[in-house]
Motif scaffolding. Structure first.
Motif, short mmCIF file in Angstrom:
data_model
loop_
_atom_site.label_atom_id
_atom_site.label_comp_id
_atom_site.label_asym_id
_atom_site.label_seq_id
_atom_site.Cartn_x
_atom_site.Cartn_y
_atom_site.Cartn_z
N PHE A 347 35.31 37.48 39.71
CA PHE A 347 36.67 38.00 39.54
C PHE A 347 37.22 37.62 38.17
CE2 PHE A 347 41.29 37.54 39.82
CZ PHE A 347 41.63 38.78 40.31
N TYR A 368 44.67 36.79 45.16
CA TYR A 368 44.14 35.62 45.85
C TYR A 368 43.15 34.80 45.01
CZ TYR A 368 45.43 38.80 49.71
OH TYR A 368 46.07 39.69 50.53
N TYR A 369 42.46 35.45 44.09
CA TYR A 369 41.37 34.80 43.36
C TYR A 369 41.82 34.41 41.96
CZ TYR A 369 37.79 35.81 46.87
OH TYR A 369 37.05 35.83 48.02
N GLU A 373 36.16 33.10 39.52
CA GLU A 373 35.69 32.81 40.87
C GLU A 373 34.70 33.87 41.34
OE1 GLU A 373 38.35 30.43 43.82
OE2 GLU A 373 39.58 32.06 43.04
N ILE A 375 33.01 36.43 43.87
CA ILE A 375 33.50 37.33 44.91
C ILE A 375 32.41 37.49 45.97
CG2 ILE A 375 34.31 39.65 45.43
CD1 ILE A 375 35.28 39.84 42.54
N LEU A 385 40.83 40.79 47.58
CA LEU A 385 41.15 40.04 46.37
C LEU A 385 42.64 39.89 46.12
CD1 LEU A 385 38.45 41.77 44.15
CD2 LEU A 385 38.21 39.73 45.58
#
Length: 412
Positions: A347, A368-369, A373, A375, A385
């Protein structure tokens, strides 16, 4: 009101709003949580928590000991589940401490999809053809009964984890091999190997949100559910209210009323997922807890009914109206679109998120990410996401807006 204490076991997703509502109503809020890994309490939520009991909430004996000690120090007014996995533990705790809650004999049918289907079927309600299995040989025998296409799912999980369509024996073997070899956990729990194989039911999918009070089942809203591509069933969008003709709505409502009675749900809120082949309701599952994906928020926006505050009232023996559960709607239609990126492994950003926040119809944008990070595969809720919540003038307008968002907002 400030003298009353409530305990929420492992608040996640929509239960974060439960914490906020309890705080706003003057309750002293106690939370039991492992407070580690994916059960870590966010710092933004800690401000509304008066006492945090750190305990492995998946160890019911340890949870019972800690909660009983807290209740002995200063009595609790109510105990509420903060996530699907804790509905049964909370029912047993409430019974032990003499607090409002679901009957202990009810919760097995709410947590185990096989028991749920058996009780619904015994009440004359239509369910998919199904069979439970605990190993490959049993699963292949189940397939002979169920037929193809079919849906394979864990018997007691949540969030579309390892729910997949299988069209033949090879596909079933692959899906089952992945299910039993997957070492990832959700809320600290792995899969126990028990699975359900059931008939694939074609047709639109909806959820029904409501509550039971004084033995009366009240339907608050119908939610249109938009799913990602099969063979998985990732929920990527919702619209409240679902649009249907009066006859179909009447059949849906009657089905859910009969289901709540068949499963002996005497109080609290519910989230019931159905498929509608040719307009006839068929059970996917029902949960006696707040729905995820911001659905309670959508319901409150479109209807003025706060399922969060109703849940708080029912589990503390109070009148929902006195806790502000019923207000005026703030939108004709409310919807959520979730950001996904199938095939993307890392991400970086949601391109267009900042512009979305300025749009007049947009009420909420969340990512959210963090950049960099990893996925996970686009198989269940973990591949979501972020999301955008918006208001619309109609159901049709909401669906058109979701389609446009899918084209215009890019995850990179």
């Amino acid at each position: 009101m400030s003298a009353q204490r409530i305990l929420v076991v492992e608040p996640m997703s929509s239960a974060n709003g439960l914490i906020l509502a309890a705080h706003q109503q003057g309750f002293e809020v106690v939370v039991a949580s492992h407070h580690s890994g994916d059960r870590t309490i966010p710092e933004t939520l800690r401000a509304y928590i008066d006492e945090l009991l750190v305990v492995d909430t998946n160890d019911e004996a340890a949870l019972t000991e800690v909660v009983t000690e807290a209740h002995g120090r200063r009595p609790l007014t109510g105990i509420l589940p903060g996530f699907e996995f804790y509905v049964d533990s909370v029912a047993r705790l409430a019974h032990r401490l003499g607090l409002p809650g679901l009957p202990v004999e009810t919760v097995a049918a709410l947590r185990d999809k096989s028991v749920m289907r058996a009780r619904a079927e015994a009440a004359g309600l239509r369910v998919p053809r199904y069979a439970e299995a605990s190993g490959l040989d049993e699963l292949l025998a189940a397939a002979a009964h169920v037929g193809y296409p079919a849906v394979l799912k864990p018997a007691a999980s949540a969030g579309s984890v390892h729910v997949s369509r299988v069209d033949d024996e090879d596909g079933l073997r692959r899906a089952y091999d992945w299910l039993v070899s997957d070492t990832r956990t959700d809320a600290g729990r792995g899969l126990d190997g028990r699975v359900l194989l059931e008939e694939y039911v074609a047709g639109p999918e909806i959820s029904v949100e409501g509550y039971v009070t004084d033995g009366e089942v009240v339907i608050s809203a119908l939610t249109t559910k938009l799913l990602g591509p099969e063979p998985h069933f990732v929920e990527i969008g919702m619209v409240v209210q679902h649009e249907t003709d009066p006859e179909t709505r009447a059949r849906i409502e009657a089905y859910v009323v009969d289901l709540c009675r068949a499963l002996n749900i005497p109080l609290g809120i519910f989230h019931c997922e159905l498929r509608l082949p040719e307009g006839d309701p068929v059970l996917i599952e029902i949960g006696a807890r707040l729905a995820g994906h911001r659905i309670p928020h959508l319901v409150e926006l479109a209807t003025g009914t706060s399922l969060t505050r109703i849940m708080l009232a029912h589990y503390t023996g109070q009148d929902p109206a006195e806790l502000g559960a019923f207000t005026a709607p703030r939108a004709k239609t409310a919807a959520i679109h979730c950001f996904t990126a199938e095939g993307l492994e890392t991400f970086h950003r949601v391109a267009g998120a900042e512009e979305l926040r300025e749009a007049p119809d947009v009420l909420e944008v969340s990512v959210y990410y963090r950049e960099g990070e990893e996925i996970p595969p686009a198989e269940d809720f973990r591949a979501l996401l972020g999301h955008v919540v918006f208001a619309a003038e109609s159901h049709t307008a909401a669906l058109e807006r979701i389609e446009a968002l899918g084209r215009e907002v890019r995850v990179e």
